[in-house]
Design an enzyme around this catalytic site. Structure first.
Site, short mmCIF file in Angstrom:
data_model
loop_
_atom_site.label_atom_id
_atom_site.label_comp_id
_atom_site.label_asym_id
_atom_site.label_seq_id
_atom_site.Cartn_x
_atom_site.Cartn_y
_atom_site.Cartn_z
N LYS A 55 0.77 -1.26 0.00
CA LYS A 55 0.00 0.00 0.00
C LYS A 55 0.80 1.30 0.00
O LYS A 55 0.22 2.36 0.25
CB LYS A 55 -0.93 -0.02 1.21
CG LYS A 55 -0.19 -0.11 2.53
CD LYS A 55 -1.11 0.16 3.70
CE LYS A 55 -0.32 0.26 4.98
NZ LYS A 55 -1.12 0.54 6.14
N SER A 111 -9.82 2.31 -2.92
CA SER A 111 -9.31 3.60 -2.45
C SER A 111 -9.81 4.71 -3.34
O SER A 111 -10.03 4.52 -4.55
CB SER A 111 -7.78 3.54 -2.52
OG SER A 111 -7.24 4.83 -2.39
N TYR A 151 0.47 1.57 -7.43
CA TYR A 151 -0.42 1.19 -6.32
C TYR A 151 -1.87 1.52 -6.69
O TYR A 151 -2.78 0.71 -6.58
CB TYR A 151 -0.01 1.94 -5.03
CG TYR A 151 -1.10 2.03 -4.01
CD1 TYR A 151 -1.45 0.91 -3.25
CD2 TYR A 151 -1.83 3.21 -3.82
CE1 TYR A 151 -2.48 0.98 -2.32
CE2 TYR A 151 -2.85 3.29 -2.90
CZ TYR A 151 -3.17 2.17 -2.16
OH TYR A 151 -4.20 2.23 -1.26
N LYS A 208 -5.41 -0.90 -7.46
CA LYS A 208 -6.76 -0.77 -6.90
C LYS A 208 -7.78 -0.72 -8.04
O LYS A 208 -8.81 -1.38 -8.02
CB LYS A 208 -6.87 0.50 -6.04
CG LYS A 208 -6.07 0.44 -4.75
CD LYS A 208 -6.59 -0.63 -3.81
CE LYS A 208 -5.85 -0.73 -2.51
NZ LYS A 208 -6.16 -1.93 -1.73
N ASN A 256 2.56 9.13 5.48
CA ASN A 256 1.27 9.81 5.63
C ASN A 256 1.28 10.84 6.75
O ASN A 256 2.08 10.75 7.68
CB ASN A 256 0.17 8.77 5.86
CG ASN A 256 0.03 7.82 4.68
OD1 ASN A 256 0.24 6.63 4.84
ND2 ASN A 256 -0.27 8.34 3.52
N ARG A 285 -7.88 17.23 2.60
CA ARG A 285 -8.23 15.81 2.50
C ARG A 285 -9.44 15.49 3.37
O ARG A 285 -9.74 16.21 4.34
CB ARG A 285 -7.07 14.93 2.99
CG ARG A 285 -5.84 14.94 2.10
CD ARG A 285 -6.09 14.27 0.77
NE ARG A 285 -4.91 14.26 -0.08
CZ ARG A 285 -4.52 15.28 -0.84
NH1 ARG A 285 -5.21 16.41 -0.88
NH2 ARG A 285 -3.44 15.17 -1.59
N1 UFG Z 1 1.45 15.72 3.91
C1 UFG Z 1 2.36 16.64 4.38
N2 UFG Z 1 3.44 16.17 5.06
C2 UFG Z 1 3.67 14.83 5.27
C3 UFG Z 1 2.73 13.90 4.78
C4 UFG Z 1 1.62 14.38 4.09
O1 UFG Z 1 2.22 17.84 4.19
O2 UFG Z 1 4.69 14.48 5.87
C5 UFG Z 1 0.26 16.22 3.21
C6 UFG Z 1 0.12 15.71 1.78
O3 UFG Z 1 0.88 16.51 0.89
C7 UFG Z 1 -1.38 15.77 1.56
C8 UFG Z 1 -1.95 15.47 2.96
O4 UFG Z 1 -0.89 15.74 3.87
O5 UFG Z 1 -1.77 17.06 1.20
C9 UFG Z 1 -2.39 14.03 3.14
O6 UFG Z 1 -1.32 13.16 2.75
P1 UFG Z 1 -1.28 11.62 3.13
O7 UFG Z 1 0.03 11.08 2.60
O8 UFG Z 1 -1.57 11.42 4.56
O9 UFG Z 1 -2.49 11.01 2.32
P2 UFG Z 1 -2.80 11.04 0.74
O10 UFG Z 1 -4.06 11.80 0.57
O11 UFG Z 1 -1.64 11.43 -0.07
O12 UFG Z 1 -2.98 9.48 0.44
C10 UFG Z 1 -4.02 8.71 1.01
C11 UFG Z 1 -3.53 7.28 1.22
C12 UFG Z 1 -3.25 6.60 -0.08
C13 UFG Z 1 -4.44 6.73 -0.98
C14 UFG Z 1 -4.88 8.15 -1.12
C15 UFG Z 1 -6.17 8.13 -1.89
O13 UFG Z 1 -2.36 7.25 1.99
O14 UFG Z 1 -3.01 5.23 0.16
O15 UFG Z 1 -5.09 8.73 0.17
O16 UFG Z 1 -6.90 9.23 -1.83
F1 UFG Z 1 -4.13 6.25 -2.20
#
Ligand code: UFG
Length: 337
Positions: free
Chosen positions: A85, A125, A150, A154, A200, A232
């Site tokens: 994932k 997802s 990834y 899905k 994340n 998000r």
């Molecule tokens: N972010 C930061 N700093 C970090 C990590 C994340 O600023 O250290 C920001 C990202 O840029 C984004 C937000 O926080 O704007 C959320 O990021 P995440 O990595 O927590 O989550 P994502 O939305 O990128 O990804 C999640 C899941 C994936 C999935 C995706 C689908 O982790 O597995 O949602 O919508 F594919």
């Protein structure tokens, strides 16, 4: 009493779903090769619920091992989480992602078919919406146009399961499209335990709060959003877990293929999360701004109408509870399991 097989049941969402299924009175059998999870999660599911859980340390791509489970148990429905994932890793190791994530679904459905078990809830997802720009994402929005292997796995798994149903309408397939699951069980006994530096937002924030990491990098401050940071749809993992219980109930009573979003329907920015976390925990989170992360969209949140109609389910827990429970888990388990 029939049983529900949960593949990947020792993982983050899988373990919380097992707790909710057991709390709802289902019998649960778990198959998980522990390649990205720990046996301790299984022990804790047992201790939270006080229930018996049968566990097989099996690789779900292996039909011979799956055969043993279906021969020994009267499985009525499968909740299929097992798979890799990490978005970034999938770009570096595409073949591993296609092999594990597609073969597990193919092996599983082949064995299910041989045993006449035709009810499956699949862990999909919101990433299948790709670069689709129109928020909130409704289930009728175009899918595909994915940005990494990834996400394509899905999307392809949704395709495979849809075609399986098309070949035999007795199948009941529910494709659950998760938004951003965060938080932990309120006991703090199970939670998200990423290997290495978290990708994340939430696990990164909690690891800064506990002193494992110094500062949170904020990826992008120039998005067209209220404060310039990404937005998000964060959903408490217990809400998500309860969504699976509703999906299993629907799956065993129904036929067809249903793609359903599981999100809260609300969008919060990275800075709003940071401030909510500081408020809920009294911990300051040092942070700094850096350029946008490749592949990120500006805004993503769910339309929740279909989940309300088809599953009679709605997320109940707010951002404060997500922060409190994520922090409780991290505090009680600073090194993870
Ligand atoms: N972010 C930061 N700093 C970090 C990590 C994340 O600023 O250290 C920001 C990202 O840029 C984004 C937000 O926080 O704007 C959320 O990021 P995440 O990595 O927590 O989550 P994502 O939305 O990128 O990804 C999640 C899941 C994936 C999935 C995706 C689908 O982790 O597995 O949602 O919508 F594919």
């Amino acid at each position: 009493m029939f049983e529900v097989l949960v593949t990947g049941g020792a993982g983050y969402i899988g373990s919380h779903t097992c707790v909710s299924l057991l709390d709802a009175g289902f019998s649960v059998v778990i198959a998980d090769d522990l390649s990205n999870s720990k046996f301790e999660a299984i022990s804790r599911i047992r201790s939270i619920t006080g229930n018996k859980v049968t566990f097989y340390p099996y690789d779900v791509t292996d039909e011979i091992e799956l055969e043993k489970i279906f021969t020994r148990h009267s499985i009525r429905c499968v909740v299929h989480f097992a798979g890799k994932k990490a978005v970034g890793e999938s770009v570096e190791m595409p073949l591993e992602y296609y092999r594990t994530n597609l073969l597990s679904t193919i092996s599983l459905t082949r064995v299910m078919k041989r045993h006449n078990v035709k009810n499956i809830v699949f862990s999909s997802s919101a990433t299948v919406y790709g670069n689709s720009k129109k928020v909130p994402y409704s289930e009728t929005a175009p899918t595909g146009n994915c940005t990494n292997p990834y996400a394509w796995t899905k999307w392809m798994n949704e395709r495979i399961l849809t075609d399986v149903h098309r070949s035999d309408p007795d199948w009941s397939v529910i494709l659950l499209r998760y938004f951003n699951p965060v938080g932990a069980h309120p006991s703090g006994q199970i939670g998200e335990d990423p290997l290495g530096i978290p990708n994340n937002l939430f696990p990164y924030v909690t690891q800064v709060a506990v002193g494992k990491l110094d500062r949170l990098p904020i990826f992008g401050s120039d998005y067209p959003t209220k404060d310039g940071t990404g937005v998000r749809d964060f959903i408490h993992v217990m809400d998500l877990a309860e969504g699976h219980v509703s999906a299993v109930r629907k799956c065993i009573q129904d036929y067809g293929v249903h793609a359903i979003n599981l999100g809260s329907g609300k969008g919060y920015s990275v800075l709003e999360v940071l401030h909510a976390f500081e408020e809920a925990t009294g911990k300051e989170i040092p942070h700094y701004f850096c350029p946008r992360r490749e592949g990120d969209v500006a805004v993503s949140y769910a339309s929740t109408k279909k989940a309300a109609q088809e599953l009679r389910w709605r997320a109940q827990r707010d951002l404060r509870e997500m922060c409190q429970d994520a922090w409780n888990w991290q505090k009680l388990n600073p090194l993870g399991y």
